[in-house]
Design a protein around this motif. Structure first.
Motif, PDB file in Angstrom:
ATOM      1  N   LEU A 125      -3.102   1.289  -0.460  1.00  0.00           N
ATOM      2  CA  LEU A 125      -1.730   1.156  -0.917  1.00  0.00           C
ATOM      3  C   LEU A 125      -1.718   0.763  -2.386  1.00  0.00           C
ATOM      4  N   SER A 126      -0.696   1.254  -3.083  1.00  0.00           N
ATOM      5  CA  SER A 126      -0.525   0.914  -4.490  1.00  0.00           C
ATOM      6  C   SER A 126       0.832   0.267  -4.693  1.00  0.00           C
ATOM      7  N   CYS A 127       0.874  -0.666  -5.637  1.00  0.00           N
ATOM      8  CA  CYS A 127       2.123  -1.310  -6.021  1.00  0.00           C
ATOM      9  C   CYS A 127       2.211  -1.235  -7.540  1.00  0.00           C
ATOM     10  N   ALA A 128       3.158  -0.450  -8.029  1.00  0.00           N
ATOM     11  CA  ALA A 128       3.344  -0.290  -9.468  1.00  0.00           C
ATOM     12  C   ALA A 128       4.448  -1.229  -9.933  1.00  0.00           C
ATOM     13  N   ALA A 129       4.135  -2.044 -10.918  1.00  0.00           N
ATOM     14  CA  ALA A 129       5.106  -2.998 -11.455  1.00  0.00           C
ATOM     15  C   ALA A 129       5.603  -2.526 -12.811  1.00  0.00           C
TER      16      ALA A 129
ATOM     17  N   ALA B 197      -6.321 -10.207   7.763  1.00  0.00           N
ATOM     18  CA  ALA B 197      -6.759  -9.252   6.744  1.00  0.00           C
ATOM     19  C   ALA B 197      -8.183  -9.502   6.262  1.00  0.00           C
ATOM     20  N   LYS B 198      -8.687 -10.684   6.480  1.00  0.00           N
ATOM     21  CA  LYS B 198     -10.011 -11.031   5.962  1.00  0.00           C
ATOM     22  C   LYS B 198     -11.073 -10.121   6.547  1.00  0.00           C
ATOM     23  N   GLY B 199     -11.936  -9.604   5.674  1.00  0.00           N
ATOM     24  CA  GLY B 199     -13.024  -8.756   6.104  1.00  0.00           C
ATOM     25  C   GLY B 199     -12.674  -7.280   6.233  1.00  0.00           C
ATOM     26  N   ARG B 200     -11.383  -6.952   6.293  1.00  0.00           N
ATOM     27  CA  ARG B 200     -10.985  -5.546   6.426  1.00  0.00           C
ATOM     28  C   ARG B 200     -10.165  -5.060   5.245  1.00  0.00           C
ATOM     29  N   PHE B 201      -9.377  -5.940   4.666  1.00  0.00           N
ATOM     30  CA  PHE B 201      -8.497  -5.562   3.562  1.00  0.00           C
ATOM     31  C   PHE B 201      -8.997  -6.206   2.272  1.00  0.00           C
ATOM     32  N   THR B 202      -8.796  -5.486   1.169  1.00  0.00           N
ATOM     33  CA  THR B 202      -9.158  -6.016  -0.143  1.00  0.00           C
ATOM     34  C   THR B 202      -8.012  -5.775  -1.102  1.00  0.00           C
TER      35      THR B 202
ATOM     36  N   VAL C  56      -1.210  -3.133  -8.527  1.00  0.00           N
ATOM     37  CA  VAL C  56      -1.959  -3.913  -7.541  1.00  0.00           C
ATOM     38  C   VAL C  56      -2.222  -2.995  -6.360  1.00  0.00           C
ATOM     39  N   TYR C  57      -3.417  -3.107  -5.805  1.00  0.00           N
ATOM     40  CA  TYR C  57      -3.819  -2.226  -4.715  1.00  0.00           C
ATOM     41  C   TYR C  57      -4.172  -3.041  -3.471  1.00  0.00           C
ATOM     42  N   LEU C  58      -4.009  -2.416  -2.332  1.00  0.00           N
ATOM     43  CA  LEU C  58      -4.465  -2.998  -1.072  1.00  0.00           C
ATOM     44  C   LEU C  58      -5.307  -1.948  -0.361  1.00  0.00           C
ATOM     45  N   GLN C  59      -6.612  -2.154  -0.397  1.00  0.00           N
ATOM     46  CA  GLN C  59      -7.532  -1.268   0.316  1.00  0.00           C
ATOM     47  C   GLN C  59      -7.638  -1.760   1.749  1.00  0.00           C
ATOM     48  N   MET C  60      -7.309  -0.902   2.681  1.00  0.00           N
ATOM     49  CA  MET C  60      -7.309  -1.275   4.092  1.00  0.00           C
ATOM     50  C   MET C  60      -8.339  -0.417   4.827  1.00  0.00           C
ATOM     51  N   ASN C  61      -9.337  -1.070   5.379  1.00  0.00           N
ATOM     52  CA  ASN C  61     -10.389  -0.398   6.133  1.00  0.00           C
ATOM     53  C   ASN C  61     -10.351  -0.835   7.587  1.00  0.00           C
ATOM     54  N   SER C  62     -11.042  -0.061   8.421  1.00  0.00           N
ATOM     55  CA  SER C  62     -11.131  -0.383   9.852  1.00  0.00           C
ATOM     56  C   SER C  62      -9.743  -0.658  10.430  1.00  0.00           C
ATOM     57  N   LEU C  63      -8.816   0.222  10.149  1.00  0.00           N
ATOM     58  CA  LEU C  63      -7.439   0.014  10.568  1.00  0.00           C
ATOM     59  C   LEU C  63      -7.308   0.044  12.085  1.00  0.00           C
ATOM     60  N   LYS C  64      -6.379  -0.770  12.578  1.00  0.00           N
ATOM     61  CA  LYS C  64      -6.126  -0.886  14.012  1.00  0.00           C
ATOM     62  C   LYS C  64      -4.667  -0.526  14.293  1.00  0.00           C
ATOM     63  N   PRO C  65      -4.358  -0.137  15.511  1.00  0.00           N
ATOM     64  CA  PRO C  65      -2.956   0.177  15.830  1.00  0.00           C
ATOM     65  C   PRO C  65      -2.012  -0.982  15.516  1.00  0.00           C
ATOM     66  N   GLU C  66      -2.490  -2.212  15.650  1.00  0.00           N
ATOM     67  CA  GLU C  66      -1.630  -3.362  15.368  1.00  0.00           C
ATOM     68  C   GLU C  66      -1.373  -3.552  13.872  1.00  0.00           C
TER      69      GLU C  66
END
Length: 126
Positions: free
Chosen positions: A19-23, A63-68, A78-88
């Protein structure tokens, strides 16, 4: 300050999204940028935050361990890298900026933030 979130989409469980957030606007006033998410019928939930200057980050336990979270100041992004995504993890994800010099647990609370973006949908299928 105006914020624009983007990068959402539909992925299968185990997949990744960034995800990206442009300010824009008076970005020099920003102290921290956070990501929140809101699933249908649930309250808005804190995910992660980062200092606008410096490299300090703060994460929700989920988010710890999966998101950066990271930032690119020249691009005011600002970016949010999301790995090992789960349905929740399925939710609308929002970015927000705070102007007050607060750090740590206050970052997990929506009143800490002064400006909000419009949200981007993330859907994770099993």
């Amino acid at each position: 300050v105006q914020l624009q979130a983007s990068g959402g989409g539909s992925v299968q469980a185990g997949g990744s999204l960034r995800l990206s957030c442009a300010a824009s606007g008076r970005t020099f006033n920003i102290y921290a940028v956070g990501w929140f998410r809101q699933a249908p019928g649930k309250e808005r939930e804190f995910v992660a935050a980062i200092r606008w200057s410096g490299y300090s980050t703060f994460y929700a336990d989920s988010a710890k361990g999966r998101f950066t979270i990271s930032r690119d100041n020249p691009k005011n992004a600002v970016y949010l890298q999301m790995n090992s995504l789960k349905p929740e993890d399925t939710a609308v994800y929002f970015c927000a900026s705070g102007l007050s010099p607060l750090w740590g647990p206050p970052l997990a609370h929506t009143p800490t933030y002064d400006y909000w973006g419009q949200g981007t949908q993330v859907t994770v299928s099993s």
